[in-house]
Motif scaffolding. Structure first.
Motif: not given
Length: 379
Positions: A101-110, A112-119, A121-122, A129-135
């Motif tokens: 999903x992140x191929x070619x994505x510059x900024x991802x706004x997360x 979706x919960x901590x477990x999704x971010x941990x899986x 995000x990296x 991609x630069x990830x801005x994570x809300x968890x």
């Protein structure tokens, strides 16, 4: 029952007469408005958890602030994949979140919960991609900036779109953001030694399902029916209770410890003393906080009021004569954090302490707006 999307736009306290209609989502384009956000040379965006309360608010804030983008992906779980959404007059199909999903994505706004971010995000970072994570997944990682743009933008100053590599930036907890928006300007002037926070937290902090259940319970209780208790396992309507976060061995719950730890990291001050009590109250979508501050240097209430009036993202509502102070209702769907009840702490000598009362929209500044402001600093 009203939909999750309509509920998260609601800006009223629950009352005996609940509205039967909901306002149109703000991210649906107003007739005749010329959009400047869709630009050929702008960053590519992905919204992870787009069908949730904060994910929906991401879209609202992106649109409200005309955030520039060349394309946007709507990402969610497999269960939500295939849903159609309209954003700025264009229809999108929600895609299942995968590594690709992140191929070619510059900024991802997360959001979706901590477990999704941990899986994921990296994975996103490794794909540039630069990830801005809300968890809470990365907030206390010493290598991940924890940022409130009005407070500590310097923590992420080296991270920019186009730098050729991915990065993680953490969005603080909603209670921390709302608290520090008001406490930080005073801290800069007089240095906070100790902060005591009592929170009154809205249903929105537990997501759209909690907001729906609060409305449903209110109708049920008013009709003399037993309340449906699935989210909190207790009656929420016409009640309040200790925040539903897990209680730790020290007696504090996780929400309270977030305020303690995140304040120290954001202020870069390991010695500041912070204690908190977090309470869930039957309000739809804005948190309130009572904050007691002890200072190293004297700070009188008039000076504090002037400081806050001149602080970005803060509005002062402090009319003693008419007993008018901030309320969750006034700040719902608003960007600014409201501060009032500004008064000297009589339990401390001189002008060494203040009491203040703060209200802020948990979904807006407490989550989505702060994340979009972080994204703006990346441009």
């Amino acid at each position: 029952m009203a939909s999750s999307l309509s509920l998260l736009r609601q800006n009223t306290f629950l009352s005996a007469t609940l509205p039967t209609t909901r306002p149109k989502p703000k991210y649906a384009s107003a007739p005749g408005r010329v959009r400047m956000s869709l630009q050929e040379n702008a960053p590519t965006i992905a919204v992870v958890g787009v069908t949730g309360a904060v994910g929906q608010e991401f879209l609202s804030v992106l649109s409200d602030r005309d955030f520039p983008y060349s394309s946007i992906k709507m990402l969610a779980s497999k269960r939500s994949a295939g849903r159609r959404m309209t954003f700025e007059d264009k229809e999108y199909v929600v895609e299942e979140l995968t590594a690709e999903s992140f191929d070619g994505v510059d900024i991802a706004l997360f959001s979706a919960g901590g477990s999704i971010s941990k899986e994921f995000g990296p994975i996103a970072v490794n794909r540039g991609t630069i990830v801005v994570d809300n968890s809470s997944a990365f907030r206390m990682d010493e290598n991940v900036p924890l940022v409130i743009p009005e407070v500590n933008p310097e923590a992420m100053e080296k991270i920019k779109v186009g730098m050729g590599k991915g990065a993680l930036i953490a969005n603080p907890n909603c209670s921390t953001i709302i608290c520090l928006m008001a406490a930080t300007p005073l801290h800069r002037h007089a240095k906070v030694l100790r902060m005591v926070v009592s929170t009154y937290q809205a249903a929105s902090g537990a997501g759209a399902a909690a907001m729906e259940e609060l409305e449903l319970q209110t109708r049920e209780v008013l009709e003399g029916k037993p309340p449906t208790c699935k989210i909190f396992n207790r009656q929420y309507a016409f009640n309040l209770f200790s925040h539903n976060a897990s209680v730790l061995s020290n007696g504090y719950n996780e929400e309270e410890m977030k305020l303690v730890k995140e304040t120290r990291k954001i202020w870069n001050d390991k010695d500041v003393k912070v204690t908190a009590t977090c309470i869930r109250v039957p309000v739809m979508r804005a948190h309130a906080e009572s904050v007691n501050l002890q200072f190293e240097r004297p700070l009188d209430e008039d000076t504090a009021r002037d400081i806050l009036k001149n602080s970005p993202g803060v509005v002062v509502i402090d009319d003693r004569e008419s007993n008018n102070f901030p309320t969750p209702l006034e700040v719902s769907n608003k960007d600014d954090v409201a501060v009032g009840r500004i008064r000297r702490d009589l339990s401390q000598d001189g002008n060494q302490g203040l009491d203040i009362f703060i209200c802020g929209d948990q979904i807006r500044k407490g989550a989505a707006l702060n994340a979009i402001q972080i994204a703006e600093l990346l441009l």
